[in-house]
Design an enzyme around this catalytic site. Structure first.
Site, mmCIF file in Angstrom:
data_model
loop_
_atom_site.group_PDB
_atom_site.id
_atom_site.type_symbol
_atom_site.label_atom_id
_atom_site.label_comp_id
_atom_site.label_asym_id
_atom_site.label_seq_id
_atom_site.Cartn_x
_atom_site.Cartn_y
_atom_site.Cartn_z
ATOM 1 N N HIS A 246 0.794 -1.234 0.000
ATOM 2 C CA HIS A 246 0.000 0.000 0.000
ATOM 3 C C HIS A 246 0.821 1.275 0.000
ATOM 4 O O HIS A 246 0.255 2.362 0.069
ATOM 5 C CB HIS A 246 -0.912 0.042 1.230
ATOM 6 N N LYS B 222 -8.128 13.899 5.835
ATOM 7 C CA LYS B 222 -7.340 12.672 5.756
ATOM 8 C C LYS B 222 -6.303 12.759 6.867
ATOM 9 O O LYS B 222 -6.171 13.806 7.506
ATOM 10 C CB LYS B 222 -6.661 12.523 4.387
ATOM 11 N N ARG B 223 -5.562 11.660 7.110
ATOM 12 C CA ARG B 223 -4.511 11.737 8.114
ATOM 13 C C ARG B 223 -3.556 12.902 7.797
ATOM 14 O O ARG B 223 -3.303 13.202 6.623
ATOM 15 C CB ARG B 223 -3.730 10.416 8.158
ATOM 16 N N LYS C 147 1.168 14.224 2.426
ATOM 17 C CA LYS C 147 -0.174 14.574 1.946
ATOM 18 C C LYS C 147 -0.338 16.095 1.798
ATOM 19 O O LYS C 147 -1.303 16.573 1.231
ATOM 20 C CB LYS C 147 -1.235 14.016 2.886
ATOM 21 N N THR D 248 -8.343 7.036 -1.375
ATOM 22 C CA THR D 248 -9.689 6.532 -1.654
ATOM 23 C C THR D 248 -10.735 7.609 -1.381
ATOM 24 O O THR D 248 -11.842 7.536 -1.906
ATOM 25 C CB THR D 248 -10.007 5.267 -0.819
ATOM 26 N N LYS E 19 -14.488 8.991 -3.062
ATOM 27 C CA LYS E 19 -15.711 9.277 -2.292
ATOM 28 C C LYS E 19 -16.254 10.660 -2.642
ATOM 29 O O LYS E 19 -17.463 10.848 -2.807
ATOM 30 C CB LYS E 19 -15.424 9.199 -0.786
HETATM 31 C C1 GL7 Z 1 -2.305 3.441 2.302
HETATM 32 C C2 GL7 Z 1 -2.035 4.553 1.294
HETATM 33 O O1 GL7 Z 1 -1.320 5.563 1.917
HETATM 34 C C3 GL7 Z 1 -3.291 5.078 0.601
HETATM 35 O O2 GL7 Z 1 -2.919 5.897 -0.461
HETATM 36 C C4 GL7 Z 1 -4.132 3.930 0.068
HETATM 37 O O3 GL7 Z 1 -5.319 4.397 -0.517
HETATM 38 C C5 GL7 Z 1 -4.446 2.979 1.206
HETATM 39 C C6 GL7 Z 1 -5.268 1.777 0.757
HETATM 40 O O4 GL7 Z 1 -4.639 1.086 -0.266
HETATM 41 O O5 GL7 Z 1 -3.229 2.475 1.761
HETATM 42 N N1 GL7 Z 1 -1.049 2.824 2.607
HETATM 43 C C7 GL7 Z 1 -0.785 2.848 3.921
HETATM 44 O O6 GL7 Z 1 0.200 2.362 4.482
HETATM 45 N N2 GL7 Z 1 -1.781 3.473 4.542
HETATM 46 C C8 GL7 Z 1 -2.723 3.860 3.638
HETATM 47 O O7 GL7 Z 1 -3.758 4.397 3.919
HETATM 48 C C9 GL7 Z 1 -1.852 3.671 5.990
#
Ligand code: GL7
Length: 833
Positions: free
Chosen positions: A374, A567-568, A573, A678, A682
């Site tokens: 991810h 978002k976080r 970001k 994501t 949304k």
């Molecule tokens: C993340 C990515 O940062 C995010 O872009 C992605 O949409 C999500 C789901 O695939 O995964 N990877 C990661 O380590 N975190 C995310 O949210 C915490």
């Protein structure tokens, strides 16, 4: 089998088997019964919380009846099952979703109203299940919804944290963390005290000769902790399938050891042992895209992997199949590397416990697992120190070394002249201390590795995992672009828009096949339809405005352009880019004449998100946003033209209010850093436009909805490395507009400049790693284009509708089917009979 009622006595059972309510009256009956008996309340003592609990219990009855049938059906049909292993499931609230998925929300609304309750107020009583940090955890939750909706036999496995992600409060502009104790009266889980697994830690490995004279290993001594299963039913939308999410909770194993301690009068020490065991599942680690390498976290990972695998194997063994058939019955998906120890654990069970040969076992293992990556951020890639693992999981470390040895031997054979490749791809990093690279373990132990958006998957292949592409060929690596469930993120969050779409398309079928949205494009020029579309957006903005008023005290103008970034909080970001842009706007307005001000498009800049408790820079960004809000929102020169809002404690249920209310939302990560994102999906699905960089899924969103309907800006991923390199060698010039912003900060315009010096100097003095200055000009000019576009209401509406119509691709159902076809090789179950 021993526990089943004898065949000849089942008639009595069947006569009284639980039934499901089907209409308003039956719902009311169940509701009142639960309030009176389960909750021991009465009509003289029934507040909204009791109404919520009663409603939840009534729906829970329905879910569990279908859950039972689903489990029987899946056991009987005995097809291959999916097991989704994730340390995070960011579920949010359950009641509203359950009502909509079983199609009885209207019955519940009417029933509750008969008793004097408003369904929205009742729904709002529920505490979010917040067992996740951000996108990764929410993706797991969307998977569960989609797998059930599509009738896949699927289980989620996770940890039952006593404390979910902390609650965020803002005090004097600073983030303060408050524990999220969420389990008190959670009606959605079923404790299974009879389903327990003993999990071992520490100890040592004994080598011995088995009966056949073969060298074997056994893991001995150490300590045992018990895992207890808690089950959460997961209903699909418009289907009977109700799958299971099994969460493990830790407890001291009630063995001889405690007994002896108690007898010896060591009561306190025995209780302390108990508490230590319970600590394993006590708290979710609050980091997003960051690994800290804490021992307790490794304990969590093994505890959960071992319990889940034991459970999966127990189920497989009931079918009496040969081990070779395991991968035909079981697909295990690793949500990031957090569950990578499951690879080692399965190999250990097969060779140490079941007596298989190494190669035979390893073939089974690799056919079973798939691994989803991810992130490419280096600080997020898990590595565990060898000494730590040696101590906690001595046998597993041996097996990791063996996996590595066999792997490196095969690499050496294929690339005899490449010395460096061996150290580059070794699972063991030769540092001090040595480290186990979990991503490499996950790749080597899986048959497929996927990224979560096209750019991200390409970057994996060309940078992070390039050597592995050389070794295994490109076929092991694939892309499955993320998606979202339209049930929660359209139908539940935005019921009016969902209803309008259903009216135009003739049914709610689009909720099961989101590509049907494309039929909306035919109505783009329909004036009445556009008008209704605009009214719904306005209503949603008013709802958010009420929330803002109630939580911050600020009034915001619903006619203003709502600009949202939730978002976080993370430097990659780039919320700092956004707030600097806001300051730029503020300074520009301050410098305007009254005449010029008339042309300004009023804006509300809305922020929300948590910072990891130890992430100081992220906390500084939150502080700056709040300080800017203090100044701007009170400035009479500005009035309605600009408001800055920080919404505290952003979570799933708040996202459901925020996403439908944006005009524009920001997805502005430094190119090449965001896996997918994501929330971008949304917002667009709810008729908001987006401003974003060419990063993550923004790129595919652009391809789907067309460049006309998105505001892209900034440097491209392919240029990032070069720019950083130049900065590093001193070739850096602060953007002049950004300089003006920094000067305002340094003039103490937003309080003591010292509070923000780390933030400004990370850009001016320390290389601007995230390219804030490089992208600043492009960012602010693109925002001017946003203002311009927003003034043309009709054009804006056309963009909004067209974009929604083209979002079908981003349904989680497409994602689930792609995993099923290209990774799991699993078919949905036929539920028609
Ligand atoms: C993340 C990515 O940062 C995010 O872009 C992605 O949409 C999500 C789901 O695939 O995964 N990877 C990661 O380590 N975190 C995310 O949210 C915490």
């Amino acid at each position: 089998v021993e526990a089943s009622i004898p065949e000849e006595l089942r008639e009595a059972w069947k006569k009284h088997s639980a039934t499901e309510f089907k209409n308003k009256d039956e719902f009311e009956r169940d509701l009142v019964r639960h309030i009176e008996t389960t909750l021991a309340r009465s009509m003289y003592n029934c507040d909204e919380l009791a109404a919520y609990s009663g409603t939840a219990l009534a729906f829970r009855d329905r879910l569990i009846i279908e859950w039972n049938k689903t489990q029987q059906r899946q056991t009987f049909k005995d097809q291959k099952r999916i097991y989704y292993l994730s340390l995070e499931f960011l579920m949010g609230r359950t009641l509203d979703n359950a009502m909509l998925n079983v199609g009885l929300k209207d019955a519940a609304r009417d029933g509750l109203s008969d008793l004097g309750f408003q369904i929205e107020d009742v729904i709002n009583q529920e505490h979010d299940a917040a067992l996740g940090n951000g996108g990764l955890g929410r993706l797991a939750a969307c998977f569960l919804d989609s797998m059930a909706t599509l009738n896949y036999p699927a289980w989620g496995y996770g940890l039952r944290y006593r404390y979910g992600i902390f609650k965020q409060e803002i005090v004097n502009g600073y983030q303060v963390e408050v524990p999220d104790y969420w389990l008190d009266n959670n009606p959605w889980e079923f404790p299974r005290h009879e389903i327990t697994v003993d999990i071992q830690f520490y100890g040592n490995v004994k080598k011995y000769q088995d009966e056949s004279g073969k060298i074997a290993h056994s893991w001995e001594d150490g300590e045992i902790v018990q895992a207890i299963a808690y089950d959460v039913p997961i209903p699909g939308y418009g289907t009977k399938t109700t799958n299971n999410l099994r969460l493990w909770s830790s407890k001291a194993s009630s063995g001889e050891f405690d007994f002896q301690k108690f007898n010896a009068g060591e009561y306190e020490s025995a209780v302390a042992d108990q508490q230590r065991a319970e600590t394993i599942s006590a708290v979710l680690y609050p980091n997003d895209n960051l690994e800290q390498g804490k021992e307790l976290r490794l304990k969590q990972q093994y505890f959960w992997c071992a319990a889940s695998l034991f459970d999966i194997i127990r189920r497989f063994k009931k079918t009496k199949r040969a081990w070779g058939e395991f991968p035909d019955q079981v697909a295990i998906q690793l949500n990031d590397t957090h569950p990578a120890l499951a690879i080692v654990e399965l190999q250990r069970i097969l060779i140490d416990k079941e007596g298989l040969e190494w190669d035979e076992a390893w073939t089974i293992v690799t056919k079973t697992f798939g691994y989803t990556n991810h992130t490419v951020l280096p600080e997020a890639l898990e590595k565990w120190s060898v000494p730590l693992m040696q101590n906690l999981l001595p046998r597993h470390l041996q097996i990791i070394y063996d996996i590595n040895m066999f792997f490196l031997q095969s690499v050496e054979k294929r690339f005899p002249n490449d010395r460096d490749i061996l150290s580059r791809v070794s699972i063991i990093e030769e540092s001090h201390p040595k480290m186990v690279r979990m991503a490499y373990l996950a790749i080597i132990g899986s048959h497929k590795v996927n990224g979560v958006a096209e750019l991200h998957s390409d970057l994996l292949k060309t940078t992070l995992f390039k050597d592995f592409v050389k070794i295994y060929g490109p076929d092991r690596f694939t892309n499955v672009t993320n998606g979202i469930t339209p049930r929660r993120w359209l139908h539940q969050a935005n019921p009016r828009l969902s209803a309008l779409i259903a009216e135009k398309l003739g049914s709610y079928d689009f909720l099961r096949d989101l590509t049907l949205l494309d039929k909306l494009e035919a109505f783009v020029d329909d004036k009445a339809f556009r008008e209704e579309w605009a009214v719904i957006k306005r209503e949603n903005k008013l709802r958010l405005a009420r929330h803002i008023k109630a939580t911050t005290g600020y009034d915001v103008n619903p006619n203003a352009l709502f600009d949202v970034q939730v978002k976080r909080i993370h430097e990659y970001k780039r919320q700092q880019l956004n707030i600097f842009g806001v300051i730029h706007r503020y300074l520009s307005i301050k410098a305007m004449s009254a005449e010029e001000k008339k042309k300004v498009v009023p804006r509300v800049s809305i922020f929300g998100g948590k910072a990891a408790p130890g992430y100081w820079m992220a906390k500084t960004i939150i502080h700056l946003i709040n300080k800017v809000a203090d100044v701007v929102n009170k400035d009479p020169d500005v009035g309605d033209l600009l408001k800055v809002i920080f919404i505290a404690d952003y979570n799933v249920s708040k996202a459901e209010i925020i996403c439908p209310a944006s005009d524009i939302s920001e997805h502005i990560s430094t190119a090449g850093t965001e896996g997918s994102g994501t929330s971008n999906m949304k917002f667009v699905l709810n008729g908001g436009l987006i401003i974003g960089t060419c990063d993550g899924a923004n790129i595919e969103i652009t391809r789907e909805i067309s460049e006309q309907n998105i505001f892209l800006f900034g440097n491209l991923a392919e240029d990032v490395e070069e720019l950083r390199h130049r900065h590093f060698y001193g070739d850096f010039k602060l953007d002049p507009h950004l300089e003006r912003v920094f000067n305002a900060i340094k003039d103490n315009m937003f309080g003591d400049k010292a509070d923000f010096s780390a933030l400004t100097s990370s850009i001016e003095d320390h290389g601007d790693y995230y390219l804030v200055s490089d992208d600043f000009n492009s960012y602010i000019t693109t925002h001017e284009m946003v203002d311009e576009a927003f003034q043309n209401k009709e054009e804006w509406l056309a963009k909004s509708i067209t974009s929604v119509a083209r979002m079908g691709f981003f349904s989680m159902d497409r994602v689930t089917n792609e995993y099923a076809d290209s990774i799991w090789n699993v078919e949905p179950l036929d539920v028609t009979d």
